[in-house]
Write a protein that holds these residues in place. Structure first.
Motif, mmCIF file in Angstrom:
data_model
loop_
_atom_site.group_PDB
_atom_site.id
_atom_site.type_symbol
_atom_site.label_atom_id
_atom_site.label_comp_id
_atom_site.label_asym_id
_atom_site.label_seq_id
_atom_site.Cartn_x
_atom_site.Cartn_y
_atom_site.Cartn_z
ATOM 1 N N GLU A 1 -5.079 30.972 30.657
ATOM 2 C CA GLU A 1 -5.008 31.379 29.252
ATOM 3 C C GLU A 1 -6.047 32.473 29.041
ATOM 4 O O GLU A 1 -7.163 32.378 29.572
ATOM 5 N N LEU A 2 -5.692 33.468 28.263
ATOM 6 C CA LEU A 2 -6.631 34.539 27.922
ATOM 7 C C LEU A 2 -6.616 34.704 26.407
ATOM 8 O O LEU A 2 -5.583 35.033 25.814
ATOM 9 N N TRP A 3 -7.767 34.441 25.792
ATOM 10 C CA TRP A 3 -7.937 34.565 24.350
ATOM 11 C C TRP A 3 -8.846 35.752 24.045
ATOM 12 O O TRP A 3 -9.688 36.136 24.873
ATOM 13 N N SER A 4 -8.699 36.321 22.858
ATOM 14 C CA SER A 4 -9.519 37.477 22.500
ATOM 15 C C SER A 4 -9.758 37.502 20.992
ATOM 16 O O SER A 4 -8.947 36.985 20.204
ATOM 17 N N ARG A 5 -10.853 38.118 20.620
ATOM 18 C CA ARG A 5 -11.167 38.299 19.199
ATOM 19 C C ARG A 5 -12.046 39.526 19.044
ATOM 20 O O ARG A 5 -12.804 39.894 19.966
ATOM 21 N N LEU A 6 -11.969 40.189 17.887
ATOM 22 C CA LEU A 6 -12.879 41.281 17.582
ATOM 23 C C LEU A 6 -14.250 40.707 17.244
ATOM 24 O O LEU A 6 -14.354 39.685 16.559
ATOM 25 N N GLY A 7 -15.296 41.363 17.718
ATOM 26 C CA GLY A 7 -16.647 40.881 17.511
ATOM 27 C C GLY A 7 -17.128 40.043 18.690
ATOM 28 O O GLY A 7 -16.406 39.812 19.659
ATOM 29 N N SER A 8 -18.340 39.565 18.596
ATOM 30 C CA SER A 8 -18.956 38.791 19.666
ATOM 31 C C SER A 8 -18.400 37.369 19.707
ATOM 32 O O SER A 8 -17.882 36.847 18.715
ATOM 33 N N PHE A 9 -18.544 36.737 20.866
ATOM 34 C CA PHE A 9 -18.124 35.343 21.025
ATOM 35 C C PHE A 9 -19.219 34.359 20.631
ATOM 36 O O PHE A 9 -18.974 33.152 20.504
ATOM 37 N N LYS A 10 -20.438 34.863 20.415
ATOM 38 C CA LYS A 10 -21.604 33.990 20.303
ATOM 39 C C LYS A 10 -21.454 32.937 19.204
ATOM 40 O O LYS A 10 -21.851 31.785 19.381
ATOM 41 N N ASP A 11 -20.893 33.315 18.072
ATOM 42 C CA ASP A 11 -20.755 32.378 16.962
ATOM 43 C C ASP A 11 -19.336 31.844 16.837
ATOM 44 O O ASP A 11 -18.959 31.318 15.783
ATOM 45 N N ALA A 12 -18.546 31.985 17.890
ATOM 46 C CA ALA A 12 -17.146 31.550 17.823
ATOM 47 C C ALA A 12 -16.783 30.654 19.005
ATOM 48 O O ALA A 12 -15.604 30.538 19.334
ATOM 49 N N LYS A 13 -17.751 30.049 19.610
ATOM 50 C CA LYS A 13 -17.487 29.176 20.758
ATOM 51 C C LYS A 13 -16.960 27.824 20.283
ATOM 52 O O LYS A 13 -17.401 27.289 19.271
ATOM 53 N N GLY A 14 -16.001 27.285 21.046
ATOM 54 C CA GLY A 14 -15.499 25.962 20.745
ATOM 55 C C GLY A 14 -14.566 25.886 19.558
ATOM 56 O O GLY A 14 -14.173 24.793 19.139
ATOM 57 N N ASN A 15 -14.194 27.018 19.002
ATOM 58 C CA ASN A 15 -13.327 27.038 17.823
ATOM 59 C C ASN A 15 -12.289 28.139 18.018
ATOM 60 O O ASN A 15 -12.639 29.308 18.130
ATOM 61 N N TYR A 16 -11.032 27.763 18.019
ATOM 62 C CA TYR A 16 -9.985 28.753 18.265
ATOM 63 C C TYR A 16 -9.679 29.607 17.036
ATOM 64 O O TYR A 16 -8.920 30.569 17.139
ATOM 65 N N GLU A 17 -10.239 29.274 15.908
ATOM 66 C CA GLU A 17 -10.004 30.074 14.705
ATOM 67 C C GLU A 17 -10.578 31.478 14.903
ATOM 68 O O GLU A 17 -11.733 31.643 15.289
ATOM 69 N N GLY A 18 -9.769 32.470 14.639
ATOM 70 C CA GLY A 18 -10.200 33.859 14.826
ATOM 71 C C GLY A 18 -9.913 34.400 16.208
ATOM 72 O O GLY A 18 -10.093 35.592 16.455
ATOM 73 N N TRP A 19 -9.469 33.530 17.112
ATOM 74 C CA TRP A 19 -9.101 33.959 18.457
ATOM 75 C C TRP A 19 -7.587 34.137 18.539
ATOM 76 O O TRP A 19 -6.828 33.383 17.925
ATOM 77 N N ASP A 20 -7.154 35.113 19.306
ATOM 78 C CA ASP A 20 -5.727 35.354 19.538
ATOM 79 C C ASP A 20 -5.412 35.110 21.003
ATOM 80 O O ASP A 20 -6.120 35.608 21.892
ATOM 81 N N LEU A 21 -4.363 34.355 21.248
ATOM 82 C CA LEU A 21 -3.910 34.134 22.620
ATOM 83 C C LEU A 21 -3.109 35.352 23.058
ATOM 84 O O LEU A 21 -2.023 35.616 22.545
ATOM 85 N N ILE A 22 -3.644 36.133 23.993
ATOM 86 C CA ILE A 22 -2.985 37.381 24.378
ATOM 87 C C ILE A 22 -2.322 37.302 25.752
ATOM 88 O O ILE A 22 -1.618 38.234 26.147
ATOM 89 N N ALA A 23 -2.520 36.205 26.477
ATOM 90 C CA ALA A 23 -1.837 36.028 27.765
ATOM 91 C C ALA A 23 -1.917 34.556 28.152
ATOM 92 O O ALA A 23 -2.948 33.914 27.967
ATOM 93 N N SER A 24 -0.822 34.050 28.687
ATOM 94 C CA SER A 24 -0.823 32.679 29.186
ATOM 95 C C SER A 24 0.355 32.512 30.137
ATOM 96 O O SER A 24 1.354 33.227 30.040
ATOM 97 N N GLY A 25 0.218 31.568 31.056
ATOM 98 C CA GLY A 25 1.297 31.323 32.007
ATOM 99 C C GLY A 25 0.742 30.834 33.322
ATOM 100 O O GLY A 25 -0.401 30.357 33.414
ATOM 101 N N THR A 26 1.547 30.976 34.346
ATOM 102 C CA THR A 26 1.137 30.580 35.686
ATOM 103 C C THR A 26 1.312 31.757 36.633
ATOM 104 O O THR A 26 2.175 32.613 36.436
#
Length: 225
Positions: free
Chosen positions: A28-53
């Motif tokens: 799984e590959l998630w992404s968001r604008l801005g830093s990850f520092k204050d967004a760990k452990g919470n999928y809110e604000g993250w977009d799933l941009i790739a997933s599969g096998t």
């Protein structure tokens, strides 16, 4: 990841990661604008941009996320917080390999850069799915990503028309100046026709061997008195 302060917008269109496994791995590959520092452990604000096998390529080679599984994302130009995009790459197994960083903390030291992009040290996540950041044991940092990032530094083409663009979408191209149609060719006057030619009257050709007797009228003699 972020462009340098004077760098333009870039569009990420692919990513390779490192695993020593040659089995099928789920990612799984998630992404968001801005830093990850204050967004760990919470999928809110993250977009799933790739997933599969995908089948891991094993020791010493990167494994590519298939292009048809990857959703392109842009990183605004100009650097700083506004020009930062965070990524969270995870496998459902413990087969993702990364490297220990050398900074004092995550998101402080640049681990790799070029004129278009700077990649900062991040953190390793030891559990799936995204664990609560209060469980600090599951987060280790700083860590360095091992892989390759594929991107387009000229998303607005042609470059001669757009130049460096700091954010998307691409601006509208100005319309060209109206052009006047070329003047028509000067009218041409037809050449006058040639003067009429009157043909000479045809005369009957004489018949060979015959000559018409001339007719010479004579005065009739007057009667005898």
């Amino acid at each position: 990841s972020r462009p340098p302060p004077a760098g333009p917008v870039v569009v990420l269109n692919g990513l390779d990661f490192y695993t020593e496994s040659t089995d099928i791995v789920e990612f799984e590959l998630w992404s968001r604008l801005g830093s990850f520092k204050d967004a760990k452990g919470n999928y809110e604000g993250w977009d799933l941009i790739a997933s599969g096998t995908v089948e891991g390529r094993g020791f010493g080679r990167y494994t590519a996320i298939p292009e048809d599984m990857f959703t392109q994302v842009s990183i605004p130009g100009g650097g700083g917080e506004r020009g930062t995009r965070a990524f969270y790459l995870t496998l459902t197994t413990i087969d993702l390999v990364y490297k220990k960083g050398s900074g004092a903390d995550s998101d402080q030291l640049v681990q790799a850069k070029n004129p278009d992009l700077e990649v900062y040290e991040g953190e390793g996540v030891l559990f799936y799915p995204f664990p609560d950041p209060s469980d600090a044991y599951y987060y280790r940092g700083p860590r360095q990503f091992l892989g390759a990032i594929h991107y387009d530094r000229l998303p607005c083409k042609p470059y001669s028309a757009f130049g460096d663009i700091m954010e998307l979408p691409c601006p509208d191209l100005p319309t060209g100046s109206p052009t006047k149609p070329p003047p028509t060719a000067s009218p041409s006057t037809k050449l006058p026709t040639l003067a009429p030619v009157t043909e000479a009257p045809t005369t009957r050709s004489p018949i060979s061997g015959q000559t018409e007797a001339p007719v010479s009228p004579t005065m009739m003699p007057t009667g005898s008195p």
